[in-house]
Motif scaffolding. Structure first.
Motif, short mmCIF file in Angstrom:
data_model
loop_
_atom_site.label_atom_id
_atom_site.label_comp_id
_atom_site.label_asym_id
_atom_site.label_seq_id
_atom_site.Cartn_x
_atom_site.Cartn_y
_atom_site.Cartn_z
N PRO A 188 -6.52 89.73 109.18
CA PRO A 188 -5.29 90.01 108.44
C PRO A 188 -4.88 91.48 108.64
N LEU A 189 -3.59 91.70 108.57
CA LEU A 189 -3.08 93.06 108.75
C LEU A 189 -3.39 93.91 107.53
N SER A 190 -3.55 95.19 107.77
CA SER A 190 -3.80 96.12 106.67
C SER A 190 -2.49 96.37 105.92
N TYR A 191 -2.62 96.99 104.77
CA TYR A 191 -1.44 97.31 103.97
C TYR A 191 -0.49 98.21 104.74
N VAL A 192 -1.03 99.16 105.46
CA VAL A 192 -0.20 100.10 106.24
C VAL A 192 0.56 99.34 107.32
N ALA A 193 -0.12 98.40 107.99
CA ALA A 193 0.56 97.63 109.04
C ALA A 193 1.68 96.78 108.46
N TRP A 194 1.41 96.12 107.32
CA TRP A 194 2.46 95.32 106.68
C TRP A 194 3.62 96.21 106.24
N SER A 195 3.30 97.39 105.72
CA SER A 195 4.33 98.31 105.28
C SER A 195 5.20 98.74 106.46
N GLU A 196 4.58 99.01 107.59
CA GLU A 196 5.34 99.41 108.78
C GLU A 196 6.22 98.26 109.27
N ILE A 197 5.70 97.05 109.27
CA ILE A 197 6.50 95.89 109.68
C ILE A 197 7.69 95.72 108.74
N GLU A 198 7.44 95.85 107.43
CA GLU A 198 8.52 95.71 106.45
C GLU A 198 9.57 96.80 106.64
N HIS A 199 9.11 98.03 106.88
CA HIS A 199 10.04 99.14 107.08
C HIS A 199 10.92 98.90 108.31
N ARG A 200 10.31 98.46 109.41
CA ARG A 200 11.09 98.18 110.63
C ARG A 200 12.07 97.04 110.41
N ALA A 201 11.64 96.00 109.67
CA ALA A 201 12.52 94.86 109.40
C ALA A 201 13.71 95.29 108.55
N ARG A 202 13.46 96.12 107.53
CA ARG A 202 14.57 96.60 106.69
C ARG A 202 15.54 97.48 107.49
N ALA A 203 14.99 98.33 108.34
CA ALA A 203 15.85 99.20 109.15
C ALA A 203 16.69 98.36 110.12
N GLU A 204 16.08 97.35 110.73
CA GLU A 204 16.81 96.48 111.64
C GLU A 204 17.91 95.72 110.91
N ARG A 205 17.58 95.21 109.72
CA ARG A 205 18.58 94.48 108.93
C ARG A 205 19.73 95.41 108.55
N ALA A 206 19.42 96.62 108.13
CA ALA A 206 20.47 97.58 107.76
C ALA A 206 21.35 97.91 108.97
N ARG A 207 20.73 98.07 110.13
CA ARG A 207 21.51 98.36 111.33
C ARG A 207 22.43 97.19 111.69
N MET A 208 21.92 95.98 111.60
CA MET A 208 22.73 94.80 111.93
C MET A 208 23.86 94.60 110.93
N ILE A 209 23.59 94.83 109.65
CA ILE A 209 24.64 94.71 108.64
C ILE A 209 25.70 95.78 108.87
N GLY A 210 25.29 97.00 109.18
CA GLY A 210 26.24 98.06 109.48
C GLY A 210 27.10 97.73 110.68
N LYS A 211 26.48 97.17 111.70
CA LYS A 211 27.23 96.77 112.90
C LYS A 211 28.22 95.66 112.56
N ALA A 212 27.81 94.69 111.75
CA ALA A 212 28.70 93.59 111.37
C ALA A 212 29.88 94.11 110.55
N ILE A 213 29.62 95.02 109.63
CA ILE A 213 30.70 95.58 108.81
C ILE A 213 31.66 96.39 109.68
N ALA A 214 31.13 97.18 110.59
CA ALA A 214 31.98 97.97 111.48
C ALA A 214 32.84 97.05 112.35
N THR A 215 32.27 95.98 112.86
CA THR A 215 33.03 95.03 113.67
C THR A 215 34.12 94.38 112.83
#
Length: 78
Positions: free
Chosen positions: A20-47
């Motif tokens: 199983p992944l460590s807490y730090v690894a899960w935290s990093e995955i969650e952080h990247r997922a949130r950043a990706e989602r924010a970038r995609m939402i920003g792109k959709a709004i701009a479009t």
């Protein structure tokens, strides 16, 4: 290296990847997922706003052309 040693290394690698992944690894995955989602939402709004702006610009141009044609027709009529 013989076949037995290679098999042992492969088993250890499989065991490490299946742990199983460590807490730090899960935290990093969650952080990247949130950043990706924010970038995609920003792109959709701009479009979306770019499309709205383009349609509004075309509509405004059509209103101006219609107003100019009406004004021209009134000036030529009178």
């Amino acid at each position: 290296m013989n076949a037995f040693e290679i098999e042992q290394i492969e088993q250890r690698m499989n065991a490490r990847t299946s742990l199983p992944l460590s807490y730090v690894a899960w935290s990093e995955i969650e952080h990247r997922a949130r950043a990706e989602r924010a970038r995609m939402i920003g792109k959709a709004i701009a479009t979306f706003f770019a499309v709205v702006s383009a349609k509004l610009s075309r509509f405004t141009g059509q209103v101006r052309r219609t107003a100019a044609e009406c004004t021209d027709a009134r000036l030529n009529h009178g």
